[in-house]
Design a protein around this motif. Structure first.
Motif, PDB file in Angstrom:
ATOM      1  N   TRP A  62       0.874  -1.176   0.000  1.00 37.79           N
ATOM      2  CA  TRP A  62       0.000   0.000   0.000  1.00 37.79           C
ATOM      3  C   TRP A  62       0.914   1.231   0.000  1.00 37.79           C
ATOM      4  CZ3 TRP A  62      -2.479   4.282   2.025  1.00 37.79           C
ATOM      5  CH2 TRP A  62      -3.801   4.454   1.599  1.00 37.79           C
ATOM      6  N   PRO A  63       0.617   2.236  -0.864  1.00 36.03           N
ATOM      7  CA  PRO A  63       1.519   3.383  -0.972  1.00 36.03           C
ATOM      8  C   PRO A  63       1.462   4.245   0.286  1.00 36.03           C
ATOM      9  CG  PRO A  63      -0.435   3.716  -2.338  1.00 36.03           C
ATOM     10  CD  PRO A  63      -0.559   2.349  -1.742  1.00 36.03           C
ATOM     11  N   GLU A  64       2.633   4.456   0.881  1.00 37.53           N
ATOM     12  CA  GLU A  64       2.706   5.145   2.176  1.00 37.53           C
ATOM     13  C   GLU A  64       1.976   6.495   2.162  1.00 37.53           C
ATOM     14  OE1 GLU A  64       6.714   6.128   3.290  1.00 37.53           O
ATOM     15  OE2 GLU A  64       6.196   6.175   5.424  1.00 37.53           O
ATOM     16  N   ASN A  65       2.068   7.209   1.039  1.00 37.60           N
ATOM     17  CA  ASN A  65       1.446   8.536   0.968  1.00 37.60           C
ATOM     18  C   ASN A  65       0.138   8.542   0.185  1.00 37.60           C
ATOM     19  OD1 ASN A  65       3.616   9.755   2.410  1.00 37.60           O
ATOM     20  ND2 ASN A  65       4.829   9.596   0.533  1.00 37.60           N
ATOM     21  N   GLY A  66      -0.425   7.378  -0.030  1.00 34.18           N
ATOM     22  CA  GLY A  66      -1.676   7.294  -0.781  1.00 34.18           C
ATOM     23  C   GLY A  66      -1.413   7.182  -2.277  1.00 34.18           C
ATOM     24  N   TYR A  67      -2.497   6.950  -3.030  1.00 38.21           N
ATOM     25  CA  TYR A  67      -2.339   6.660  -4.459  1.00 38.21           C
ATOM     26  C   TYR A  67      -2.100   7.893  -5.320  1.00 38.21           C
ATOM     27  CZ  TYR A  67      -3.377   1.757  -3.796  1.00 38.21           C
ATOM     28  OH  TYR A  67      -3.298   0.441  -3.413  1.00 38.21           O
ATOM     29  N   ALA A  68      -2.449   9.096  -4.798  1.00 35.67           N
ATOM     30  CA  ALA A  68      -2.287  10.300  -5.637  1.00 35.67           C
ATOM     31  C   ALA A  68      -0.827  10.464  -6.048  1.00 35.67           C
ATOM     32  CB  ALA A  68      -2.775  11.526  -4.882  1.00 35.67           C
ATOM     33  N   GLU A  69       0.079  10.179  -5.117  1.00 37.25           N
ATOM     34  CA  GLU A  69       1.509  10.348  -5.399  1.00 37.25           C
ATOM     35  C   GLU A  69       1.926   9.510  -6.613  1.00 37.25           C
ATOM     36  OE1 GLU A  69       4.369   8.583  -2.581  1.00 37.25           O
ATOM     37  OE2 GLU A  69       5.400  10.510  -2.615  1.00 37.25           O
ATOM     38  N   LEU A  70       1.401   8.285  -6.666  1.00 36.88           N
ATOM     39  CA  LEU A  70       1.730   7.383  -7.767  1.00 36.88           C
ATOM     40  C   LEU A  70       1.234   7.956  -9.099  1.00 36.88           C
ATOM     41  CD1 LEU A  70       2.504   4.620  -9.046  1.00 36.88           C
ATOM     42  CD2 LEU A  70       0.311   3.740  -8.220  1.00 36.88           C
ATOM     43  N   VAL A  71      -0.036   8.330  -9.139  1.00 35.49           N
ATOM     44  CA  VAL A  71      -0.616   8.804 -10.409  1.00 35.49           C
ATOM     45  C   VAL A  71       0.018  10.132 -10.815  1.00 35.49           C
ATOM     46  CG1 VAL A  71      -2.752   9.389 -11.610  1.00 35.49           C
ATOM     47  CG2 VAL A  71      -2.772   7.605  -9.873  1.00 35.49           C
ATOM     48  N   GLU A  72       0.208  11.008  -9.860  1.00 36.90           N
ATOM     49  CA  GLU A  72       0.796  12.317 -10.189  1.00 36.90           C
ATOM     50  C   GLU A  72       2.227  12.149 -10.694  1.00 36.90           C
ATOM     51  OE1 GLU A  72       0.211  14.754  -6.712  1.00 36.90           O
ATOM     52  OE2 GLU A  72      -1.968  14.584  -6.897  1.00 36.90           O
ATOM     53  N   SER A  73       2.967  11.239 -10.100  1.00 36.06           N
ATOM     54  CA  SER A  73       4.339  11.013 -10.554  1.00 36.06           C
ATOM     55  C   SER A  73       4.343  10.449 -11.973  1.00 36.06           C
ATOM     56  CB  SER A  73       5.048  10.072  -9.578  1.00 36.06           C
ATOM     57  OG  SER A  73       6.275   9.655 -10.110  1.00 36.06           O
ATOM     58  N   LEU A  74       3.382   9.548 -12.276  1.00 30.27           N
ATOM     59  CA  LEU A  74       3.306   8.993 -13.640  1.00 30.27           C
ATOM     60  C   LEU A  74       3.047  10.106 -14.657  1.00 30.27           C
ATOM     61  CD1 LEU A  74       1.184   5.788 -12.871  1.00 30.27           C
ATOM     62  CD2 LEU A  74       3.497   5.775 -13.832  1.00 30.27           C
ATOM     63  N   LEU A  75       2.280  11.118 -14.240  1.00 26.16           N
ATOM     64  CA  LEU A  75       1.897  12.186 -15.176  1.00 26.16           C
ATOM     65  C   LEU A  75       2.852  13.382 -15.136  1.00 26.16           C
ATOM     66  CD1 LEU A  75      -1.975  12.212 -14.597  1.00 26.16           C
ATOM     67  CD2 LEU A  75      -0.792  11.581 -16.706  1.00 26.16           C
ATOM     68  N   ASP A  76       3.940  13.218 -14.420  1.00 23.26           N
ATOM     69  CA  ASP A  76       4.872  14.318 -14.156  1.00 23.26           C
ATOM     70  C   ASP A  76       5.219  15.145 -15.388  1.00 23.26           C
ATOM     71  OD1 ASP A  76       5.825  15.364 -11.940  1.00 23.26           O
ATOM     72  OD2 ASP A  76       7.679  14.181 -11.817  1.00 23.26           O
ATOM     73  N   HIS A  77       5.453  14.497 -16.524  1.00 20.73           N
ATOM     74  CA  HIS A  77       5.961  15.232 -17.693  1.00 20.73           C
ATOM     75  C   HIS A  77       4.920  15.307 -18.806  1.00 20.73           C
ATOM     76  CE1 HIS A  77       9.820  15.165 -15.730  1.00 20.73           C
ATOM     77  NE2 HIS A  77       9.665  13.855 -15.535  1.00 20.73           N
ATOM     78  N   THR A  78       3.648  15.192 -18.459  1.00 23.95           N
ATOM     79  CA  THR A  78       2.611  15.112 -19.485  1.00 23.95           C
ATOM     80  C   THR A  78       1.645  16.285 -19.391  1.00 23.95           C
ATOM     81  OG1 THR A  78       2.733  12.708 -19.352  1.00 23.95           O
ATOM     82  CG2 THR A  78       0.812  13.625 -20.444  1.00 23.95           C
ATOM     83  N   GLU A  79       1.346  16.861 -20.559  1.00 23.18           N
ATOM     84  CA  GLU A  79       0.349  17.941 -20.619  1.00 23.18           C
ATOM     85  C   GLU A  79      -1.020  17.324 -20.295  1.00 23.18           C
ATOM     86  OE1 GLU A  79       0.630  20.211 -24.328  1.00 23.18           O
ATOM     87  OE2 GLU A  79      -1.560  20.150 -24.437  1.00 23.18           O
ATOM     88  N   THR A  80      -1.663  17.801 -19.226  1.00 27.01           N
ATOM     89  CA  THR A  80      -2.918  17.175 -18.780  1.00 27.01           C
ATOM     90  C   THR A  80      -4.030  18.221 -18.697  1.00 27.01           C
ATOM     91  OG1 THR A  80      -1.595  15.615 -17.484  1.00 27.01           O
ATOM     92  CG2 THR A  80      -3.927  15.726 -16.956  1.00 27.01           C
ATOM     93  N   HIS A  81      -5.111  17.971 -19.430  1.00 24.17           N
ATOM     94  CA  HIS A  81      -6.253  18.895 -19.438  1.00 24.17           C
ATOM     95  C   HIS A  81      -7.324  18.331 -18.516  1.00 24.17           C
ATOM     96  CE1 HIS A  81      -4.879  20.930 -23.248  1.00 24.17           C
ATOM     97  NE2 HIS A  81      -4.165  19.819 -23.262  1.00 24.17           N
ATOM     98  N   LEU A  82      -7.603  19.036 -17.429  1.00 26.97           N
ATOM     99  CA  LEU A  82      -8.628  18.544 -16.491  1.00 26.97           C
ATOM    100  C   LEU A  82      -9.994  19.137 -16.853  1.00 26.97           C
ATOM    101  CD1 LEU A  82      -6.602  18.821 -13.173  1.00 26.97           C
ATOM    102  CD2 LEU A  82      -7.028  16.770 -14.533  1.00 26.97           C
ATOM    103  N   GLY A  83     -11.052  18.524 -16.338  1.00 29.90           N
ATOM    104  CA  GLY A  83     -12.414  19.028 -16.594  1.00 29.90           C
ATOM    105  C   GLY A  83     -12.749  19.029 -18.069  1.00 29.90           C
ATOM    106  N   THR A  84     -12.212  18.046 -18.819  1.00 28.74           N
ATOM    107  CA  THR A  84     -12.393  18.021 -20.280  1.00 28.74           C
ATOM    108  C   THR A  84     -12.922  16.661 -20.735  1.00 28.74           C
ATOM    109  OG1 THR A  84     -10.420  19.434 -20.324  1.00 28.74           O
ATOM    110  CG2 THR A  84     -11.218  18.639 -22.437  1.00 28.74           C
ATOM    111  N   PRO A  85     -14.232  16.467 -20.699  1.00 24.66           N
ATOM    112  CA  PRO A  85     -14.781  15.190 -21.199  1.00 24.66           C
ATOM    113  C   PRO A  85     -14.673  15.126 -22.716  1.00 24.66           C
ATOM    114  CG  PRO A  85     -16.564  16.654 -20.459  1.00 24.66           C
ATOM    115  CD  PRO A  85     -15.276  17.364 -20.185  1.00 24.66           C
ATOM    116  N   ILE A  86     -14.327  13.964 -23.219  1.00 26.09           N
ATOM    117  CA  ILE A  86     -14.121  13.793 -24.661  1.00 26.09           C
ATOM    118  C   ILE A  86     -15.058  12.712 -25.195  1.00 26.09           C
ATOM    119  CG2 ILE A  86     -12.426  13.065 -26.427  1.00 26.09           C
ATOM    120  CD1 ILE A  86     -11.731  15.768 -25.106  1.00 26.09           C
TER     121      ILE A  86
END
Ligand SMILES: Cc1cc2nc3c(=O)[nH]c(=O)nc-3n(C[C@H](O)[C@H](O)[C@H](O)COP(=O)(O)OP(=O)(O)OC[C@H]3O[C@@H](n4cnc5c(N)ncnc54)[C@H](O)[C@@H]3O)c2cc1C
Length: 362
Positions: free
Chosen positions: A179-203
């Protein structure tokens, strides 16, 4: 990439690592999708449901542990049968506690050599006898799926229902669990570290002309009925609602992270206490329990009906994808494939999808 859950984030991470420029479009205002950890006074809880990482896939384990620090955690589940707290999966050595034991013992001695796979109910009854099935599974399943267990496919029970006699109390047998010590957000955010991410954008498919150039590969991790604006009808899903409660004066509320509640008088199916995942918090005052209420329309579990109606509709949507010639479209993840998959399987699909793109669209 459509979707910034674990699948979308992993595809993005892999492609970025290979020098691709990736754009992620996420309909929610946060990344992470169904996998989400919140904290209240230092105590973790998961508003979308408990997530335990377990896998036998070394590449997947190496990837997640590169992006977040995982602490060892062996997941345990108990089941409350009246006043008894039994291990789940059931262990033969504990069953004599039950008042029905003489009957159960007789039924276990008369089990068929092979499980009857006609439907969910026949499968479970042939695995543990009618009495144990009625006590532990029938009502739980009726609550969970909102339908008669006979109308469910036997595949729902496969890998989920077993009767053990080996005293192995962990729910999973995978080599890697944590289980990730700091929760799962750290994992997902780290994966997206170098990626342009558009939030609130349903496609949906009608947006592709605006957001892509011809020939650019698109990976869809959203549900295909959403992608096609339910043109062929809605896919059926069973969702859960988590009701969380903070107990300031309790250190630990129950004997394991998850307690199954098979009693029909209890409207929720499971009680979850995520704090169990982090032993260093076990003596800290305050805990959070979450009661999982089934019966919402949220897209959590695809419904494996025994007539295959839902799978057929999914295939119709998948065939529609092949008629789209402007962009190569690929599906990955739990929503787009209309399959219940664990996090490690989602990541495996993402790695394979990224590999496919690097091979075919260098
Ligand atoms: C109750 C429950 C408990 C679970 N527990 C475990 C567990 O203990 N261990 C385990 O390994 N797995 C568990 N899982 C499975 C785990 O949640 C999935 O494997 C994982 O979430 C898959 O990630 P994903 O990216 O495919 O999907 P998601 O996490 O759903 O991500 C999809 C993303 O796409 C976005 N999206 C959807 N539609 C659109 C659109 N039209 N446009 C743009 N974005 C869109 C969504 O907002 C979301 O962010 C559990 C699942 C459930 C339902």
């Amino acid at each position: 990439m459509i979707g910034a859950g674990l699948t979308g984030a992993t595809v993005a991470s892999e492609l970025t690592r290979h020098g691709y420029r990736v754009r992620v479009y996420e309909q929610a205002d946060v990344v992470g999708g169904h996998v989400r950890t919140e904290w209240l006074r230092g105590i973790p809880y998961e508003p979308h449901g408990a997530h335990i990482f377990h896998t036998d896939d070394t590449e997947v384990w190496n990837l997640v542990t590169r992006h977040a620090r995982f602490l060892p955690y062996e997941h345990r589940v108990t089941i409350r049968v009246r006043t008894h707290q039994l291990s789940w999966p059931l262990q033969r050595s504990e069953l004599h506690q039950l008042e029905e034991w003489p009957l159960i013992e007789k039924e276990l001695a008369a089990l068929p050599p092979e499980p009857d796979r006609t439907n969910f109910e026949t499968y479970c009854r042939s695995l543990m006898g009618r009495t144990l099935y009625d006590l532990c599974i029938r009502n739980y399943t009726t609550k969970q799926w909102g339908r008669d267990p006979e109308t469910l496919s036997a595949s729902v029970a496969h890998n989920r229902v077993e009767l053990r006699d080996d005293d192995h109390r962990g729910l999973f047998r995978d080599r890697y669990q944590g289980w990730p010590e700091n929760g799962y957000a750290e994992l997902v955010e780290s994966l997206l570290d170098h990626t342009e991410t558009h939030l609130g954008t349903p496609i949906t498919h009608t947006d592709l002309n605006d957001i892509t150039r011809p020939g650019e590969p698109v990976v869809i991790t959203s549900a295909l009925d959403d992608f096609y604006n339910t043109e062929e009808g809605p896919l059926e899903w069973r969702g859960v609602r988590l009701e969380s409660q903070y107990l300031p004066h309790t250190t630990l509320h129950q004997p394991s992270m998850v307690t199954n509640e098979p009693d029909l008088d209890t409207p929720w199916t499971r009680t979850i206490e995520t704090k169990w995942a982090l032993p260093h918090l076990h003596h800290t005052p305050g805990t959070i329990i979450m009661r999982e209420h089934p019966g919402t329309t949220a897209k959590h579990y695809p419904v494996p009906d025994n007539t295959n109606t839902n799978k057929t509709l999914q295939t119709i949507y998948e065939n529609k994808l092949t008629t789209h010639t402007r962009n190569p479209l690929t599906t990955a993840g739990r929503l787009a494939t209309y399959r219940y998959i664990n996090m490690d399987q989602a990541i495996r699909q993402a790695l394979d999808t990224a590999h496919h793109i690097t091979q075919n669209h260098p």
